[in-house]
Design an enzyme around this catalytic site. Sequence first.
Site, PDB file in Angstrom:
ATOM      1  N   TYR A  37      57.879 -38.057  11.802  1.00  0.00           N
ATOM      2  CA  TYR A  37      58.088 -36.763  12.464  1.00  0.00           C
ATOM      3  C   TYR A  37      59.562 -36.594  12.850  1.00  0.00           C
ATOM      4  O   TYR A  37      60.171 -35.541  12.596  1.00  0.00           O
ATOM      5  CB  TYR A  37      57.194 -36.686  13.708  1.00  0.00           C
ATOM      6  CG  TYR A  37      57.411 -35.451  14.550  1.00  0.00           C
ATOM      7  CD1 TYR A  37      56.912 -34.212  14.149  1.00  0.00           C
ATOM      8  CD2 TYR A  37      58.124 -35.516  15.755  1.00  0.00           C
ATOM      9  CE1 TYR A  37      57.114 -33.079  14.926  1.00  0.00           C
ATOM     10  CE2 TYR A  37      58.325 -34.382  16.530  1.00  0.00           C
ATOM     11  CZ  TYR A  37      57.814 -33.170  16.117  1.00  0.00           C
ATOM     12  OH  TYR A  37      58.023 -32.043  16.877  1.00  0.00           O
ATOM     13  N   SER A  91      63.319 -30.188  17.192  1.00  0.00           N
ATOM     14  CA  SER A  91      62.781 -30.941  18.334  1.00  0.00           C
ATOM     15  C   SER A  91      63.890 -31.827  18.873  1.00  0.00           C
ATOM     16  O   SER A  91      64.863 -32.106  18.161  1.00  0.00           O
ATOM     17  CB  SER A  91      61.612 -31.820  17.871  1.00  0.00           C
ATOM     18  OG  SER A  91      61.123 -32.607  18.944  1.00  0.00           O
TER      19      SER A  91
HETATM   20  P1  NAP Z   1      50.697 -26.445  17.587  1.00  0.00           P
HETATM   21  O1  NAP Z   1      50.280 -25.901  18.907  1.00  0.00           O
HETATM   22  O2  NAP Z   1      49.881 -27.493  16.934  1.00  0.00           O
HETATM   23  O3  NAP Z   1      50.857 -25.199  16.578  1.00  0.00           O
HETATM   24  C1  NAP Z   1      51.278 -25.424  15.270  1.00  0.00           C
HETATM   25  C2  NAP Z   1      51.276 -24.116  14.521  1.00  0.00           C
HETATM   26  O4  NAP Z   1      51.730 -24.361  13.179  1.00  0.00           O
HETATM   27  C3  NAP Z   1      49.896 -23.493  14.407  1.00  0.00           C
HETATM   28  O5  NAP Z   1      50.018 -22.093  14.385  1.00  0.00           O
HETATM   29  C4  NAP Z   1      49.420 -24.009  13.053  1.00  0.00           C
HETATM   30  O6  NAP Z   1      48.413 -23.176  12.534  1.00  0.00           O
HETATM   31  C5  NAP Z   1      50.717 -23.941  12.265  1.00  0.00           C
HETATM   32  N1  NAP Z   1      50.762 -24.806  11.081  1.00  0.00           N
HETATM   33  C6  NAP Z   1      50.615 -26.154  11.023  1.00  0.00           C
HETATM   34  N2  NAP Z   1      50.714 -26.581   9.762  1.00  0.00           N
HETATM   35  C7  NAP Z   1      50.930 -25.479   8.991  1.00  0.00           C
HETATM   36  C8  NAP Z   1      51.110 -25.262   7.608  1.00  0.00           C
HETATM   37  N3  NAP Z   1      51.095 -26.267   6.709  1.00  0.00           N
HETATM   38  N4  NAP Z   1      51.309 -23.990   7.172  1.00  0.00           N
HETATM   39  C9  NAP Z   1      51.314 -22.947   8.051  1.00  0.00           C
HETATM   40  N5  NAP Z   1      51.158 -23.101   9.359  1.00  0.00           N
HETATM   41  C10 NAP Z   1      50.960 -24.346   9.833  1.00  0.00           C
HETATM   42  O7  NAP Z   1      52.184 -27.033  17.660  1.00  0.00           O
HETATM   43  P2  NAP Z   1      53.397 -26.709  18.656  1.00  0.00           P
HETATM   44  O8  NAP Z   1      53.422 -27.759  19.690  1.00  0.00           O
HETATM   45  O9  NAP Z   1      53.385 -25.287  19.042  1.00  0.00           O
HETATM   46  O10 NAP Z   1      54.621 -26.995  17.660  1.00  0.00           O
HETATM   47  C11 NAP Z   1      55.278 -25.934  16.976  1.00  0.00           C
HETATM   48  C12 NAP Z   1      56.634 -26.433  16.512  1.00  0.00           C
HETATM   49  O11 NAP Z   1      57.360 -26.887  17.645  1.00  0.00           O
HETATM   50  C13 NAP Z   1      56.544 -27.621  15.555  1.00  0.00           C
HETATM   51  O12 NAP Z   1      57.536 -27.479  14.556  1.00  0.00           O
HETATM   52  C14 NAP Z   1      56.859 -28.810  16.452  1.00  0.00           C
HETATM   53  O13 NAP Z   1      57.440 -29.852  15.721  1.00  0.00           O
HETATM   54  C15 NAP Z   1      57.838 -28.190  17.424  1.00  0.00           C
HETATM   55  N6  NAP Z   1      57.929 -28.892  18.714  1.00  0.00           N
HETATM   56  C16 NAP Z   1      56.898 -28.901  19.605  1.00  0.00           C
HETATM   57  C17 NAP Z   1      57.066 -29.506  20.860  1.00  0.00           C
HETATM   58  C18 NAP Z   1      56.006 -29.463  21.934  1.00  0.00           C
HETATM   59  O14 NAP Z   1      56.220 -30.041  23.019  1.00  0.00           O
HETATM   60  N7  NAP Z   1      54.891 -28.796  21.751  1.00  0.00           N
HETATM   61  C19 NAP Z   1      58.271 -30.174  21.154  1.00  0.00           C
HETATM   62  C20 NAP Z   1      59.282 -30.174  20.202  1.00  0.00           C
HETATM   63  C21 NAP Z   1      59.105 -29.518  18.995  1.00  0.00           C
HETATM   64  P3  NAP Z   1      47.264 -23.740  11.513  1.00  0.00           P
HETATM   65  O15 NAP Z   1      46.863 -25.086  12.003  1.00  0.00           O
HETATM   66  O16 NAP Z   1      46.197 -22.711  11.548  1.00  0.00           O
HETATM   67  O17 NAP Z   1      47.927 -23.788  10.182  1.00  0.00           O
END
Ligand code: NAP
Length: 258
Positions: A157, A143
């Site tokens: 985080y 991130s």
């Molecule tokens: P999200 O929509 O909440 O999706 C998270 C995914 O991770 C889901 O598939 C969830 O499935 C899975 N997950 C969570 N905890 C888990 C665990 N313990 N074991 C296995 N799977 C797990 O989040 P997102 O925004 O797409 O974020 C994805 C990644 O991008 C993260 O690493 C986040 O830090 C990074 N990121 C996101 C943004 C943004 O703007 N969205 C920006 C920078 C970085 P389940 O809940 O079913 O397990």
Amino acid sequence: MFTSIAGRGVVVTGGTRGIGKGIARVFAGAGARVLIVGRDAEAAGAAAAELSGGGAEVSWVLADVSRREDCAAMAATAAERLGGIDVLCANAGIFPAAPLAEMTDENIDEVLGTNLKGTILSVQACLGALAASGHGRVILTSSITGPVTGFPGWAHYGASKAGQLGFLRTAAIELAANGITVNAVLPGNIVTEGLDELGQEYQAQMAASIPLRRLGTAEEIGYAALFLATDEAAYITGQTIVVDGGQVLPESLAALDG
Ligand code: NAP
């Protein structure tokens, strides 16, 4: 043109929604055989069905990446179902906010356990298969928050996301002997199902601080990951790519005037 990655085995942790689903969509569109991983069977099944449209090969398995035995089972399923693992996208992550003054042990353990330890365990579990592929690729979703910026409520985080980069630099050195590269994509603000729920006004407010004046898409993170997975990116390891529409660039709000 890049060499096709059609038929390669790709594991995307957290591929059941959000950015991970976008990454999985891009790899599936390129003809890869994709295994998406999450903890919720209903969401995983629905995502795999959606991504399989048009003949793509996308299946799912349940695993909690913070648990070593789950990661081992995930890797075994991938090796069996995909015939091996060529690419691991260690993307699963959580971002519950907690002010530093009130942060509990549970808050810290949950975030570091999933985002940082989960990354390490996922990579460890897939090492044998990645080495056997002869062109193994590990792509972390970090991130901008932590490595480059900060945001109130996300001290734990940010530490987990910066920690992933500390991990990748040594992992890249150790795994080079097996021909495995380790790189990371650093997303800015990306539109996901969760953000969608916050509404247009919220998104417009966020977009105002981004030089390209819009949030990113999950697929735009997927294309950066896809590049790092190509044969043509074989000499890139231990590196990071920020994909944020220029969000980290302005020195002050004045830089965005006019
Ligand atoms: P999200 O929509 O909440 O999706 C998270 C995914 O991770 C889901 O598939 C969830 O499935 C899975 N997950 C969570 N905890 C888990 C665990 N313990 N074991 C296995 N799977 C797990 O989040 P997102 O925004 O797409 O974020 C994805 C990644 O991008 C993260 O690493 C986040 O830090 C990074 N990121 C996101 C943004 C943004 O703007 N969205 C920006 C920078 C970085 P389940 O809940 O079913 O397990």
